[in-house]
Write a protein that holds these residues in place. Structure first.
Motif, PDB file in Angstrom:
ATOM      1  N   VAL A  73       3.757  -0.227  -0.026  1.00 55.90           N
ATOM      2  CA  VAL A  73       3.823   0.935   0.866  1.00 55.90           C
ATOM      3  C   VAL A  73       4.980   0.760   1.859  1.00 55.90           C
ATOM      4  O   VAL A  73       5.275  -0.362   2.289  1.00 55.90           O
ATOM      5  N   ALA A  74       5.623   1.866   2.196  1.00 58.26           N
ATOM      6  CA  ALA A  74       6.724   1.873   3.167  1.00 58.26           C
ATOM      7  C   ALA A  74       6.360   2.819   4.313  1.00 58.26           C
ATOM      8  O   ALA A  74       5.512   3.707   4.140  1.00 58.26           O
ATOM      9  N   PRO A  75       6.978   2.653   5.488  1.00 60.15           N
ATOM     10  CA  PRO A  75       6.638   3.502   6.636  1.00 60.15           C
ATOM     11  C   PRO A  75       6.727   5.004   6.323  1.00 60.15           C
ATOM     12  O   PRO A  75       5.883   5.786   6.766  1.00 60.15           O
ATOM     13  N   GLU A  76       7.713   5.393   5.534  1.00 55.19           N
ATOM     14  CA  GLU A  76       7.887   6.826   5.251  1.00 55.19           C
ATOM     15  C   GLU A  76       6.832   7.381   4.288  1.00 55.19           C
ATOM     16  O   GLU A  76       6.778   8.588   4.044  1.00 55.19           O
TER      17      GLU A  76
ATOM     18  N   ASP B 125      -3.839   7.324   8.423  1.00 55.71           N
ATOM     19  CA  ASP B 125      -2.610   7.941   8.907  1.00 55.71           C
ATOM     20  C   ASP B 125      -1.516   6.924   9.228  1.00 55.71           C
ATOM     21  O   ASP B 125      -0.415   7.303   9.609  1.00 55.71           O
ATOM     22  N   MET B 126      -1.835   5.656   9.063  1.00 53.57           N
ATOM     23  CA  MET B 126      -0.839   4.601   9.334  1.00 53.57           C
ATOM     24  C   MET B 126      -1.051   3.433   8.376  1.00 53.57           C
ATOM     25  O   MET B 126      -1.254   2.302   8.771  1.00 53.57           O
ATOM     26  N   MET B 127      -0.989   3.767   7.095  1.00 55.56           N
ATOM     27  CA  MET B 127      -1.245   2.758   6.062  1.00 55.56           C
ATOM     28  C   MET B 127      -0.211   1.632   6.091  1.00 55.56           C
ATOM     29  O   MET B 127      -0.567   0.470   5.922  1.00 55.56           O
ATOM     30  N   TYR B 128       1.048   1.965   6.300  1.00 59.56           N
ATOM     31  CA  TYR B 128       2.066   0.914   6.335  1.00 59.56           C
ATOM     32  C   TYR B 128       1.748  -0.087   7.446  1.00 59.56           C
ATOM     33  O   TYR B 128       1.721  -1.298   7.220  1.00 59.56           O
TER      34      TYR B 128
ATOM     35  N   LYS C 115      -2.559  -9.135   3.532  1.00 59.09           N
ATOM     36  CA  LYS C 115      -2.853  -7.726   3.272  1.00 59.09           C
ATOM     37  C   LYS C 115      -1.704  -7.130   2.474  1.00 59.09           C
ATOM     38  O   LYS C 115      -0.547  -7.481   2.698  1.00 59.09           O
ATOM     39  N   GLU C 116      -2.030  -6.195   1.582  1.00 53.48           N
ATOM     40  CA  GLU C 116      -0.988  -5.491   0.838  1.00 53.48           C
ATOM     41  C   GLU C 116      -1.548  -4.159   0.368  1.00 53.48           C
ATOM     42  O   GLU C 116      -2.723  -4.074  -0.004  1.00 53.48           O
ATOM     43  N   TYR C 117      -0.711  -3.145   0.421  1.00 55.13           N
ATOM     44  CA  TYR C 117      -1.085  -1.846  -0.133  1.00 55.13           C
ATOM     45  C   TYR C 117       0.044  -1.391  -1.040  1.00 55.13           C
ATOM     46  O   TYR C 117       1.214  -1.445  -0.662  1.00 55.13           O
ATOM     47  N   TYR C 118      -0.336  -0.996  -2.248  1.00 54.83           N
ATOM     48  CA  TYR C 118       0.637  -0.530  -3.229  1.00 54.83           C
ATOM     49  C   TYR C 118       0.480   0.972  -3.443  1.00 54.83           C
ATOM     50  O   TYR C 118      -0.641   1.483  -3.462  1.00 54.83           O
TER      51      TYR C 118
ATOM     52  N   ILE D 164       1.460   9.479  -6.014  1.00 54.62           N
ATOM     53  CA  ILE D 164       0.338  10.049  -6.772  1.00 54.62           C
ATOM     54  C   ILE D 164      -0.898   9.150  -6.736  1.00 54.62           C
ATOM     55  O   ILE D 164      -1.909   9.465  -7.356  1.00 54.62           O
ATOM     56  N   GLY D 165      -0.819   8.042  -5.989  1.00 53.98           N
ATOM     57  CA  GLY D 165      -1.984   7.169  -5.883  1.00 53.98           C
ATOM     58  C   GLY D 165      -1.661   5.889  -5.147  1.00 53.98           C
ATOM     59  O   GLY D 165      -0.528   5.679  -4.716  1.00 53.98           O
ATOM     60  N   GLY D 166      -2.687   5.056  -5.001  1.00 50.33           N
ATOM     61  CA  GLY D 166      -2.485   3.789  -4.319  1.00 50.33           C
ATOM     62  C   GLY D 166      -3.748   2.949  -4.290  1.00 50.33           C
ATOM     63  O   GLY D 166      -4.830   3.423  -4.634  1.00 50.33           O
ATOM     64  N   ALA D 167      -3.582   1.677  -3.877  1.00 48.70           N
ATOM     65  CA  ALA D 167      -4.707   0.756  -3.705  1.00 48.70           C
ATOM     66  C   ALA D 167      -4.225  -0.441  -2.898  1.00 48.70           C
ATOM     67  O   ALA D 167      -3.036  -0.765  -2.920  1.00 48.70           O
ATOM     68  N   GLY D 168      -5.169  -1.080  -2.201  1.00 44.14           N
ATOM     69  CA  GLY D 168      -4.790  -2.210  -1.369  1.00 44.14           C
ATOM     70  C   GLY D 168      -5.802  -3.334  -1.380  1.00 44.14           C
ATOM     71  O   GLY D 168      -6.918  -3.191  -1.878  1.00 44.14           O
ATOM     72  N   ILE D 169      -5.370  -4.453  -0.805  1.00 42.50           N
ATOM     73  CA  ILE D 169      -6.206  -5.652  -0.666  1.00 42.50           C
ATOM     74  C   ILE D 169      -6.114  -6.113   0.791  1.00 42.50           C
ATOM     75  O   ILE D 169      -5.028  -6.139   1.369  1.00 42.50           O
TER      76      ILE D 169
END
Length: 161
Positions: free
Chosen positions: A9-12, A43-46, A54-57, A66-71
């Motif tokens: 994930v990126a800030p944008e 609203d602030m995933m990055y 922690k990581e979110y893809y 179109i989607g995502g998931a994190g640890i």
């Protein structure tokens, strides 16, 4: 031609990602209270995932999320237990094997971070998701673990890493 990629994930991404997750939750009929829908992190995933262990893809198709998931470590649990968090895909992302790819990426990250178990919460009626989780080795639990704040989620699963 489709150019699907999985990346961190990126800030944008924050605004589009929050919209994707809320849209999927509404589509699935998930209660807005006691679920990920009301998480401040949406609203602030990055910023939420810009921390150790922690990581979110995100899944991106031609520049559209179109989607995502994190640890992340499971709140108020052993430091060896992580949680698979906010794994959601828009309808256009489903049925393409992206769930399996995302799951593999997240679980590999969890192992690299030294976690020994991965926990998740879902809804009993999310049958496709639960089928995928079971396929990769998650088993059902009788009660929730940790402190996710998602008291409306009624299905809990865990996997040895």
């Amino acid at each position: 031609m489709s150019t699907i990629k999985i990346r961190s994930v990126a800030p944008e991404d924050n605004k589009a990602l929050a919209q994707v997750i809320r849209d999927v939750l509404i589509e699935m009929g998930v209660p807005k209270v006691g679920t990920a829908y009301e998480d401040e992190a949406l609203d602030m995933m990055y910023e939420t995932y810009d921390a150790p262990r922690k990581e979110y893809y995100v899944v991106e198709d031609n520049g559209k999320i179109i989607g995502g998931a994190g640890i992340a470590q499971l709140e108020k649990e052993s430091s060896e237990i992580c949680e698979l968090q906010k794994m959601y895909f828009l309808p256009e992302a489903r049925g393409k094997g992206l769930g399996s790819k995302m799951m593999s990426k997240c679980l590999n990250f969890a192992k690299e971070q030294g976690f020994s178990k991965c926990y998740l919460e879902t809804m009993p009626y999310m049958k496709d998701a639960r089928k995928l989780y079971a396929k990769v080795g998650f088993t059902s639990l009788d009660a929730p673990m940790g402190d996710t704040g998602h008291y409306s989620c009624q299905a809990w699963m865990i996997k040895e890493l």
